[in-house]
Design a protein around this motif. Structure first.
Motif, short mmCIF file in Angstrom:
data_model
loop_
_atom_site.label_atom_id
_atom_site.label_comp_id
_atom_site.label_asym_id
_atom_site.label_seq_id
_atom_site.Cartn_x
_atom_site.Cartn_y
_atom_site.Cartn_z
N ARG A 153 28.00 -108.88 46.53
CA ARG A 153 28.57 -109.82 45.58
C ARG A 153 28.17 -109.43 44.16
N ARG A 154 26.96 -108.94 44.04
CA ARG A 154 26.52 -108.51 42.73
C ARG A 154 27.30 -107.29 42.27
N VAL A 172 31.19 -108.10 41.06
CA VAL A 172 31.40 -109.13 40.03
C VAL A 172 32.57 -108.74 39.13
N ARG A 173 33.27 -109.74 38.64
CA ARG A 173 34.35 -109.49 37.69
C ARG A 173 33.76 -109.30 36.30
N ARG A 174 34.46 -108.51 35.54
CA ARG A 174 33.98 -108.24 34.19
C ARG A 174 34.88 -108.97 33.20
N HIS A 175 34.25 -109.63 32.28
CA HIS A 175 35.00 -110.34 31.23
C HIS A 175 34.36 -110.04 29.89
N LYS A 176 35.21 -109.90 28.87
CA LYS A 176 34.69 -109.78 27.51
C LYS A 176 34.69 -111.17 26.89
#
Lengths: 308, 712
Positions: free
Chosen positions: B27-28, B31-35
């Protein structure tokens, strides 16, 4: 005017598409966008062209680079052997300076319009509106390390230059809005109107100092605080790695866990900014990029009427 | 205290605890990446939350890993082994098999109670603590053989059964008890426990070998409970009695020698030894014995003129009464009166047909007289014979039978006498009548080459061969038989000796109350060499004992306690049942069963009708040492001295490791109870099913996990 704007809901129903950011975003040309927005606005309100210019001579001042050569008083040059420029009282109705934040953080947008796109469209629309009213409009693009300055002019053709500058700008780097405000305050010779369009993601104290300087010089200041809906609502879920848009920093967070404290901190920031503006007599408008563009313009017109 | 698992193989599932950890790590990674321009606020938030969040995440991970572990443990069904017996919470009913050692050594007394009493008390408490859905099987190491699997009982029935198990003086058969305990485990039950309460004395357990225990699953626990091990093994044992002469002669002096062993660790200065005849103490002696040493003493008394001699030798009281006395019994029996009829009296003494047989029967044992009185008459004297003066008659090569002699002989046999017809050249001319002999006799036939007698396998333990031990046939292998009468057995008659091809050599069968036999060869060396082989003496005496033994006295019989008492057809006669009087005075009726072999095809039906089948029986309740009497409808009772086996004096307990060697393939648990303990069950290790406890714990864990996961 107040009656007019009090019925804005009614006016917006027919022309809402003009201000819908998703609609505006589809228009690629900034000029067309500005015209689109202004036409939309004008179709919704009663036209009231402001007139009555004064061209009374007031004083000479020393020539400085950027002044047009045609304004040099050649007679005075013959008498004093110095370049002097004539100053007129009430040369225009208004001298408005746009300070538009071009930092990297403005290039963010989860929705249809980025903050930059929203800010540029808003600025262009207001400039278009002001120039139609023969007000002088100047532009300062605030970057991390410098600013691009377009002096205020009241000629119609000046809009093209403003639009071109906005169009050509690619926001990047860190923010320098506080510094830009201070520089503008130093550079302004006459009182006027300063329209700040920024996400204000800079040192709040420095920003407040810059705004304060502008006010101390007698300028009317309006702050359009542009934030993305995602910044305001934090709609993310699950485990996410959040990255700073201006630096390489990142952090992995459990979105559900951090959402509430994050929104708390953001609200604290917004409230602080709003309070500082209010205490200095600065009009503060928080705009989400998801909101229709007319809200900012209507707010501006209301403020403008009040300022007169 | 320790753990056991019903399904230990499922513990491999413990690898599943990696699952939450993997999910956590994956899960780590996923993870989705967001700015986010307002990253600074997030950073400040995160800094504030980091410690709490990490702690919460670790706790959640730990909870989930624990939850998976508990699910795996639940599947493996853990059992906590701890003191306190079999009580405790459980998912499912228990089948408890209690094996109570009631052998002689368990009579060892300490703290005011015997080991058996202490064991019974503990077992009783265990059974009372069981739930009503549990089932119990109670077995004893000394008990009557019962066909089929042991009974599975409810709690109240088991308590009654426990109370009914009595102390015996017998050697236990722990191997048999353990086997039967395992047999009883075939019933469906999740928890099965076999608890063996014993002193594990070497005398009983040293020879135990129980194989095939590998089939025991972890569902089954074999728990060995040592009873009062702290009481020690201090005991003086009356190891043996030697009685001479044996059988005693009526009115003659008679000696009783006792061997006594001090098995304790302390010197015994004055060990009283008493001789009782009947209930009267007739002599007393004292012995001093060093630890581990043995000594002896001898008493001399005069045997009664008639009747039965009953007595015992007894030591002074000590911790184990079982080994303090030994019994003996002898009836002053009559000698068998044998009459040998010589069919060829003209021949010399050493060639006489009767010479060899008379010599064999008259031989007396060392220190005693022959049990037989032998008279020899010529065939022509038969008319003068008083048949009632004899128990047995042998006709050796008799070719002429005086008038009525043959008829008298038949009546003699039918009235209970024994008769042997031996062959010879003269005998071929005439027979003592027809039809009542056990075989049809043909004309003499030479054997070339000579044959060797053999004992049929099924008759190896026939009374005729009782003095020849096991495999009596080996004594006849060198005997040569050169000429025979061909014999065809009739009715219930059996061939006791045959040639290798099955040709009958000796045929015996009942006739009226007596028995008759035909020997196909001669009693001298004309037709064979049997009379000059060593086996001839015990064979001849065994044969005469069998044929004419109804009149002989009971010289002696002695059994080890617990050994079955066989009531032989010879003794029982035609009785359908006998009564057996035990040392406690109880009289128990023993039904006798027919010992008749399957009838031969073609045998005359009349013969079968005329020979009612003999009966025999087996009495197994001889666990109590003492004198037993077998009471027949007619005739004197048969008296048996039943004594504790010498092995019961060996009280040294087997070690845990030695017991493990004897019960391979199964994990044994050991515990001990002390004599006089108020709640001995408390010292018995039992197993508590941890299932319900773990289930509750899992439920709590999941609730906490849910609350923590939702608390964002």
């Amino acid at each position: 005017m107040s009656a007019l704007f009090s019925s804005k809901e009614d006016t917006r129903t027919g022309v809402s598409a003009f201000f819908d950011p998703s609609v505006v975003a589809r228009i690629s040309s900034l000029e067309l966008r500005a015209r689109h927005v202004v036409e939309g606005l004008m179709s919704g309100i009663h036209r009231s062209r402001a007139r009555g210019f004064s061209v009374e001579f007031e004083e000479h001042r020393a020539y400085s680079p950027g002044d047009e050569l045609r304004h040099i008083d050649w007679k005075a040059f013959g008498k004093f052997d110095r370049y002097l420029v004539k100053q007129y009282e009430d040369e225009t109705n208004l001298r408005a300076h746009f300070v538009v934040d071009a930092s990297g953080s403005m290039n963010y947008g989860e929705g249809s319009l980025t903050k930059w796109g929203y800010a540029a469209t808003l600025s262009a629309s207001l400039a278009h509106l002001l120039l139609r009213q023969s007000d002088a409009v100047g532009l300062m693009l605030s970057r991390e390390s410098d600013e691009q300055m377009l002096p205020a002019k009241a000629v119609r053709g000046h809009l093209t230059g403003i639009l071109a500058a906005l169009d050509a700008e690619r926001p990047s780097g860190g923010t320098g809005i506080a510094r830009s405000l201070e520089r503008l305050a130093e550079g302004l010779r006459r009182r006027g109107m300063v329209i700040v369009v920024s996400d204000l993601l800079d040192d709040p104290a420095a920003v407040a100092r810059g705004l304060s300087l502008l006010r101390l010089k007698g300028n009317d200041v309006i702050v359009f605080h542009i934030l993305d809906a995602a910044e305001l609502e934090f709609p993310f879920e699950g485990l996410a790695r959040m990255e700073d848009v201006e630096t390489d920093r990142n952090v992995t967070v459990e979105c559900e866990v951090v959402k509430s404290p994050y929104l708390g901190l953001l609200q604290e920031f917004l409230d602080g900014t709003r309070e500082r503006c209010r205490s200095q007599g600065i009009d503060y408008v928080l705009l989400s990029t998801a909101e229709p563009l007319d809200r900012g313009m209507v707010r501006f017109l209301a403020w403008r009427a009040k300022a007169k | 205290m320790g753990f056991q698992f019903f399904h230990s193989v499922l513990l491999w599932g413990m690898g599943l605890v990696l699952l939450p950890i993997l999910i956590h790590l994956l899960r780590r990674r996923l993870v989705r990446r967001h700015k986010l321009p307002t990253f600074e606020f997030l950073l400040r938030t995160q800094r504030r939350l980091t410690t709490r969040s990490r702690l919460r995440n670790w706790i959640l991970l730990a909870l989930r890993v624990s939850a998976v572990s508990i699910v795996v443990l639940l599947s493996a069904r853990p059992l906590l082994q701890m003191a306190g017996g079999e009580s405790g919470s459980s998912w499912s009913p228990l089948h408890l098999v209690i094996v109570l050692d009631n052998s002689g050594s368990m009579a060892y007394r300490a703290a005011g109670e015997t080991r058996l009493e202490a064991a019974r008390k503990a077992a009783d408490r265990l059974v009372r603590d069981l739930s009503s859905s549990d089932r119990v099987t109670v077995l004893a190491t000394v008990e009557e053989r019962v066909e089929g699997p042991p009974a599975i009982q409810r709690r109240d029935q088991a308590l009654a059964r426990l109370a009914a198990i009595g102390q015996t003086d017998a050697a236990g058969d722990p191997a048999q008890a353990v086997r039967r305990a395992l047999e009883s485990l075939n019933v469906p039950a999740d928890r099965r426990t076999v608890m063996v309460f014993s002193d594990f004395a070497r005398g009983d357990w040293d020879q135990v070998r129980v194989q095939g225990l590998r089939r025991l699953t972890p569902h089954t626990q074999l728990q060995m409970v040592r009873v009062a091990p702290e009481a020690g093994t201090d005991d003086v044992v009356l190891a043996s009695l030697t009685l001479r002469p044996w059988p005693p002669r009526a009115g003659a002096p008679f000696s009783v020698a006792a061997r006594i062993v001090n098995r304790g660790n302390t010197r015994k200065d004055r060990v009283p030894v008493s001789l009782f005849v009947g209930e009267e103490r007739v002599a007393t002696a004292e012995l001093a014995l060093e630890p581990g040493a043995d000594g002896g003493t001898s008493f001399r008394i005069r045997a009664p003129e008639k009747g039965v001699l009953l007595g015992r030798v007894e030591l002074g009281p000590d911790a184990l009464e079982t080994t303090n006395r030994r019994y003996f019994a002898a009836s002053m029996g009559q000698q068998i009166r044998a009459l040998l009829v010589d069919g060829d009296p003209q021949r010399g003494l050493l060639d006489s047909d009767t010479f060899y047989l008379a010599s064999a029967l008259r031989a007396s044992p060392p220190g005693g007289d022959s049990p037989m009185l032998v008279d020899v008459v010529a065939f022509y004297e038969l008319a003068k014979v008083r048949w009632e003066d004899y128990d047995f008659v042998a006709a050796c090569n008799v070719g002429q039978w005086p008038a009525r002699a043959a008829e008298s002989l038949r009546r003699f046999v039918e009235n209970g006498g024994g008769f042997l017809l031996a062959g010879g050249d003269l005998a071929a001319r005439s027979l003592p009548g027809g039809g009542w002999l056990p075989a049809v006799i043909g004309g003499p036939r030479p054997l070339s080459p000579p044959g060797h007698p053999a004992v049929p396998l099924e008759l190896q333990d026939h009374p005729v061969f009782s003095t020849l031990g096991r495999n009596p046939g080996r004594f006849f292998s060198r005997v040569r038989v050169g000429k025979i009468f061909p014999l065809s057995p009739i009715g219930p008659a059996r061939s006791l000796l045959t040639l290798a091809d099955g040709t009958p050599l000796l045929v015996a069968g009942p006739r009226g109350s007596g028995r008759a036999a035909v020997w196909a060869s001669s009693c001298d060396r004309d037709w064979g060499d049997l009379p000059v082989h060593p086996v001839f003496v015990p064979f001849a005496r065994g044969l005469v004992d069998f044929l004419g033994g109804r009149a002989k006295g009971t010289a002696s019989m002695s059994l080890d306690a617990g050994q079955p008492l066989e009531v032989s057809p010879a003794a029982a006669g035609r009785d359908e049942a006998v009564r057996i009087r035990t040392p406690r005075g109880e009289e128990i009726t023993l039904r006798l069963e027919s010992s008749q072999p399957p009838s031969r095809p073609g045998a005359p039906a009349a013969q079968e009708r005329s020979a009612p089948p003999a009966r025999q029986g087996r009495f197994e309740r001889t666990g109590q040492a003492g004198l037993y009497q077998v009471l027949f409808t007619e005739g004197p009772p048969q008296i048996l001295a039943v004594n504790p086996p010498a092995s019961e004096g060996d009280l040294e307990p087997l070690s845990d490791s030695a017991l493990r060697e004897r019960l391979p393939g199964v994990q044994l648990a050991f515990s001990a109870i002390r004599a006089g303990e108020s709640n001995p069950a408390r010292s018995v290790e039992g197993r508590t099913d941890l299932g319900p406890l773990l289930f509750l714990f899992l439920a709590g864990l999941l609730v906490v996990e849910g609350m923590l996961a939702d608390h964002i």
